[in-house]
Design a protein around this motif. Structure first.
Motif, PDB file in Angstrom:
ATOM      1  N   ASP A  12      68.805  37.056 -11.542  1.00  0.00           N
ATOM      2  CA  ASP A  12      70.303  36.294 -11.856  1.00  0.00           C
ATOM      3  C   ASP A  12      71.218  37.191 -11.891  1.00  0.00           C
ATOM      4  O   ASP A  12      72.383  36.550 -12.456  1.00  0.00           O
ATOM      5  N   THR A  13      71.540  38.454 -11.013  1.00  0.00           N
ATOM      6  CA  THR A  13      72.570  39.701 -11.389  1.00  0.00           C
ATOM      7  C   THR A  13      73.423  39.804 -10.007  1.00  0.00           C
ATOM      8  O   THR A  13      71.947  40.258  -9.437  1.00  0.00           O
ATOM      9  N   GLY A  14      73.608  39.713  -9.775  1.00  0.00           N
ATOM     10  CA  GLY A  14      74.142  40.808  -8.035  1.00  0.00           C
ATOM     11  C   GLY A  14      76.150  41.095  -8.407  1.00  0.00           C
ATOM     12  O   GLY A  14      76.663  41.189  -9.713  1.00  0.00           O
ATOM     13  N   MET A  15      75.888  42.396  -7.749  1.00  0.00           N
ATOM     14  CA  MET A  15      76.536  43.379  -7.895  1.00  0.00           C
ATOM     15  C   MET A  15      78.325  43.075  -6.651  1.00  0.00           C
ATOM     16  O   MET A  15      77.681  42.881  -5.246  1.00  0.00           O
ATOM     17  N   PHE A  16      78.901  43.192  -6.829  1.00  0.00           N
ATOM     18  CA  PHE A  16      80.008  42.542  -5.521  1.00  0.00           C
ATOM     19  C   PHE A  16      80.996  43.474  -5.522  1.00  0.00           C
ATOM     20  O   PHE A  16      81.690  43.899  -6.204  1.00  0.00           O
ATOM     21  N   TYR A  17      81.853  44.197  -4.155  1.00  0.00           N
ATOM     22  CA  TYR A  17      81.843  45.403  -4.427  1.00  0.00           C
ATOM     23  C   TYR A  17      83.196  45.398  -2.894  1.00  0.00           C
ATOM     24  O   TYR A  17      82.541  44.808  -1.969  1.00  0.00           O
ATOM     25  N   GLY A  18      84.017  46.284  -2.721  1.00  0.00           N
ATOM     26  CA  GLY A  18      85.633  46.123  -2.048  1.00  0.00           C
ATOM     27  C   GLY A  18      84.067  45.938  -0.719  1.00  0.00           C
ATOM     28  O   GLY A  18      83.502  47.359   0.222  1.00  0.00           O
ATOM     29  N   LEU A  19      84.817  45.823   0.653  1.00  0.00           N
ATOM     30  CA  LEU A  19      84.424  46.366   1.957  1.00  0.00           C
ATOM     31  C   LEU A  19      85.017  48.054   2.545  1.00  0.00           C
ATOM     32  O   LEU A  19      86.759  47.502   2.685  1.00  0.00           O
ATOM     33  N   LYS A  20      84.832  48.821   3.056  1.00  0.00           N
ATOM     34  CA  LYS A  20      85.331  49.849   2.392  1.00  0.00           C
ATOM     35  C   LYS A  20      86.591  49.756   4.337  1.00  0.00           C
ATOM     36  O   LYS A  20      86.405  49.248   5.121  1.00  0.00           O
ATOM     37  N   PHE A  21      87.468  50.312   3.651  1.00  0.00           N
ATOM     38  CA  PHE A  21      89.319  50.831   4.383  1.00  0.00           C
ATOM     39  C   PHE A  21      89.708  49.029   4.450  1.00  0.00           C
ATOM     40  O   PHE A  21      90.314  49.180   5.547  1.00  0.00           O
ATOM     41  N   TYR A  22      89.211  47.952   3.959  1.00  0.00           N
ATOM     42  CA  TYR A  22      89.735  46.715   3.723  1.00  0.00           C
ATOM     43  C   TYR A  22      90.171  46.459   2.398  1.00  0.00           C
ATOM     44  O   TYR A  22      91.097  46.392   2.253  1.00  0.00           O
ATOM     45  N   ASN A  23      89.425  45.669   1.761  1.00  0.00           N
ATOM     46  CA  ASN A  23      89.654  45.682   0.190  1.00  0.00           C
ATOM     47  C   ASN A  23      88.800  46.736  -1.287  1.00  0.00           C
ATOM     48  O   ASN A  23      88.607  45.982  -1.809  1.00  0.00           O
ATOM     49  N   ASP A  24      88.536  47.727  -0.845  1.00  0.00           N
ATOM     50  CA  ASP A  24      87.630  48.613  -1.916  1.00  0.00           C
ATOM     51  C   ASP A  24      88.975  48.943  -2.314  1.00  0.00           C
ATOM     52  O   ASP A  24      87.905  49.922  -3.839  1.00  0.00           O
ATOM     53  N   LEU A  25      89.986  48.849  -2.200  1.00  0.00           N
ATOM     54  CA  LEU A  25      91.033  49.515  -2.881  1.00  0.00           C
ATOM     55  C   LEU A  25      91.574  48.501  -4.053  1.00  0.00           C
ATOM     56  O   LEU A  25      92.302  47.463  -3.056  1.00  0.00           O
ATOM     57  N   LEU A  26      91.355  48.132  -5.335  1.00  0.00           N
ATOM     58  CA  LEU A  26      92.158  47.523  -5.830  1.00  0.00           C
ATOM     59  C   LEU A  26      93.661  47.918  -6.419  1.00  0.00           C
ATOM     60  O   LEU A  26      93.957  48.854  -6.916  1.00  0.00           O
ATOM     61  N   MET A  27      94.696  47.670  -5.914  1.00  0.00           N
ATOM     62  CA  MET A  27      96.250  47.841  -5.589  1.00  0.00           C
ATOM     63  C   MET A  27      96.796  47.353  -6.968  1.00  0.00           C
ATOM     64  O   MET A  27      96.554  46.650  -7.542  1.00  0.00           O
ATOM     65  N   GLU A  28      97.592  48.010  -7.498  1.00  0.00           N
ATOM     66  CA  GLU A  28      98.471  48.016  -8.372  1.00  0.00           C
ATOM     67  C   GLU A  28      99.260  47.158  -8.053  1.00  0.00           C
ATOM     68  O   GLU A  28      99.047  46.469  -7.932  1.00  0.00           O
ATOM     69  N   ASP A  29      99.454  46.672 -10.522  1.00  0.00           N
ATOM     70  CA  ASP A  29     100.306  45.394  -9.811  1.00  0.00           C
ATOM     71  C   ASP A  29     101.476  44.432  -8.812  1.00  0.00           C
ATOM     72  O   ASP A  29     102.770  45.840  -9.237  1.00  0.00           O
ATOM     73  N   GLY A  30     101.415  43.741  -8.660  1.00  0.00           N
ATOM     74  CA  GLY A  30     102.228  43.595  -6.983  1.00  0.00           C
ATOM     75  C   GLY A  30     101.683  42.222  -6.456  1.00  0.00           C
ATOM     76  O   GLY A  30     100.695  42.335  -6.088  1.00  0.00           O
ATOM     77  N   PRO A  31     102.462  42.473  -5.020  1.00  0.00           N
ATOM     78  CA  PRO A  31     102.104  41.159  -4.114  1.00  0.00           C
ATOM     79  C   PRO A  31     100.129  41.581  -3.569  1.00  0.00           C
ATOM     80  O   PRO A  31     100.016  40.451  -3.229  1.00  0.00           O
ATOM     81  N   ASN A  32     100.145  43.145  -3.853  1.00  0.00           N
ATOM     82  CA  ASN A  32      99.283  42.957  -3.206  1.00  0.00           C
ATOM     83  C   ASN A  32      97.978  43.643  -3.992  1.00  0.00           C
ATOM     84  O   ASN A  32      97.165  44.082  -3.984  1.00  0.00           O
ATOM     85  N   GLY A  33      98.447  43.235  -5.592  1.00  0.00           N
ATOM     86  CA  GLY A  33      97.160  43.626  -6.369  1.00  0.00           C
ATOM     87  C   GLY A  33      96.221  42.960  -6.861  1.00  0.00           C
ATOM     88  O   GLY A  33      95.979  42.370  -8.377  1.00  0.00           O
ATOM     89  N   ASN A  34      95.753  42.070  -6.063  1.00  0.00           N
ATOM     90  CA  ASN A  34      94.513  40.900  -5.873  1.00  0.00           C
ATOM     91  C   ASN A  34      93.647  41.244  -4.499  1.00  0.00           C
ATOM     92  O   ASN A  34      94.370  41.893  -4.183  1.00  0.00           O
TER      93      ASN A  34
END
Length: 433
Positions: free
Chosen positions: A341-363
């Motif tokens: 009942d537990t799963g891990m989600f993480y970003g695709l390499k070179f696509y969304n594995d970096l969560l940017m600082e607050d702002g338009p791209n911060g999500n």
């Protein structure tokens, strides 16, 4: 009377020790730890050369930028003559040496990883990643960081060598507690041709475990919720991550003044009702006959921090029937083989594995499709929402259960898709109109 006082004291100490160990125990990753292994590979005239390997056995807690910092206390008056793959932040007082000056004379050296791109003659295998180490669940082959050092003014045999003590690990902040080193079976190495095995002259391990309480006095993330069957948006609880930063948070009117500012003096947190650096939003989006669809969004409210190789862990009873995940990597976690009942989600390499600082791209956001089990599926009692959520290994604050979006009385817990039911009613009306 004395006996009773003594018994009470013993029980109190036992409780404190038990509680201290319980803080570092993670029920979703019960065996997770970071192991520091020290392999002596050769003796020198006044000491030895060793390879130090740090392996992150945690399933979803990684070491993000600016990377790990390791330290220890020498047992005698050891010095470091040379290092490859890492560097000591301070040389210390080496004034008593004439001629050859040691690389580091600190009694308690502090070691950091080298940055990518350093010359090859300063590198060793698994080094030089800026201290960033993925979790074991993300990438076992990369969940390792190593360096090599030559130690002097030390013992020159397994009988005279004294183990360093008091290992410390910041990854990158506080939170890890390390055990004292223990001598273990020497590590075996395979030669490049694969036909011969060699082994370390001596090996010892120190095991470091993580405690969220030690890492931060307040939570670092919260969860909000919404659904297609209810217009209510359940926000994060007020001051979910504490309100001690309200006087120093950033408002819309001051955003421009902090752009490009030095962010090393502390977090630059956006002023919000919840005051959390991270908000995870869970939205029950669509309902089909045999499936249902969820949209997950992660928003960064910190103007001074990017999250590298972030992870999101969700505990939900329907994750055993995940059909497809869009835009994120997904891996089931099964700390107990009887439950999935537990799963891990993480970003695709070179696509969304970096969560940017607050702002338009911060999500970052994703959607997932889950198959319905008609024996258990329901919309009632908040079943469609997660039980627990972790971001970067820290547990997030959930809304109170009685505030979860509930279906209207007409919907109840009927697993038949609302769209299909509406179409059926319309067909009846057309036929009998």
């Amino acid at each position: 009377m004395v006996f009773n006082t003594y018994a009470h004291l013993v029980s109190s100490v036992f409780f404190i020790v038990l509680f201290a160990h319980a803080e570092a125990y993670d029920p979703l990753d019960p065996t997770g730890n970071i192991t520091i292994k020290w392999d002596v590979i050769s003796w020198t005239a006044d000491g030895y050369t060793a390879t130090v390997t740090m392996t992150n056995y945690q399933m979803y807690r990684h070491i993000m930028s600016p990377g790990w910092t390791m330290g220890w206390t020498w047992a005698k008056k050891e010095v470091i003559w040379t290092m490859l793959g890492a560097e000591a932040t301070e040389q210390g007082d080496c004034s008593k040496y004439k001629g050859n000056i040691p690389y580091c004379c600190e009694k308690k050296p502090t070691i950091v990883d080298l940055l990518p791109g350093v010359p090859y003659n300063q590198q060793v295998a698994n080094c030089c990643k800026g201290g960033v180490v993925p979790s074991w669940g993300q990438d076992p082959s990369a969940a390792i960081s190593s360096f090599q050092l030559t130690v002097g003014s030390s013992g020159t045999s397994s009988k005279t060598l004294k183990l360093p003590t008091n290992f410390t690990l910041h990854g990158p902040g506080p939170g890890y507690t390390c055990s004292q080193p223990v001598i273990v079976t020497p590590t075996r190495f395979l030669t490049s041709d694969g036909r011969r095995q060699t082994q370390a002259l001596m090996t010892w391990n120190a095991v470091c475990t993580y405690s969220q309480i030690l890492a931060s006095p307040s939570p670092t993330c919260c969860v909000s919720m919404s659904s297609f069957y209810n217009s209510t948006i359940v926000t994060c609880p007020t001051c979910a991550c504490g309100c001690q930063n309200r006087d120093n948070c950033i408002t819309d009117s001051t955003i421009q003044s902090i752009v490009g500012a030095n962010t090393t003096n502390g977090p630059l947190l956006q002023c919000t009702q919840h005051m959390c650096p991270i908000r995870v939003h869970w939205h029950v989006k669509l309902n089909y006959v045999s499936y249902w669809r969820v949209k997950t969004s992660i928003t960064n409210f910190n103007y001074g921090l990017n999250y590298t190789q972030w992870t999101l862990v969700v505990q939900h009873p329907n994750l055993n029937n995940v059909t497809q995940v869009f835009s994120f990597n997904y891996q089931p976690l099964m700390p107990y083989k009887s439950t999935n009942d537990t799963g891990m989600f993480y970003g695709l390499k070179f696509y969304n594995d970096l969560l940017m600082e607050d702002g338009p791209n911060g999500n970052v956001q994703s959607e997932m499709l889950l198959e319905k089990d008609m024996n258990t599926f329901t919309w009632d009692n908040g079943w469609a929402f997660p039980r627990k959520v972790y971001f970067n290994g820290d547990e997030c604050v959930m809304p109170p259960p009685d505030s979860y979006p509930m279906p209207p009385n007409s919907a109840n817990a009927n697993p038949i898709a609302s769209s299909t039911l509406s179409a059926f009613v319309l067909l009846i009306l057309l036929v009998f109109w």
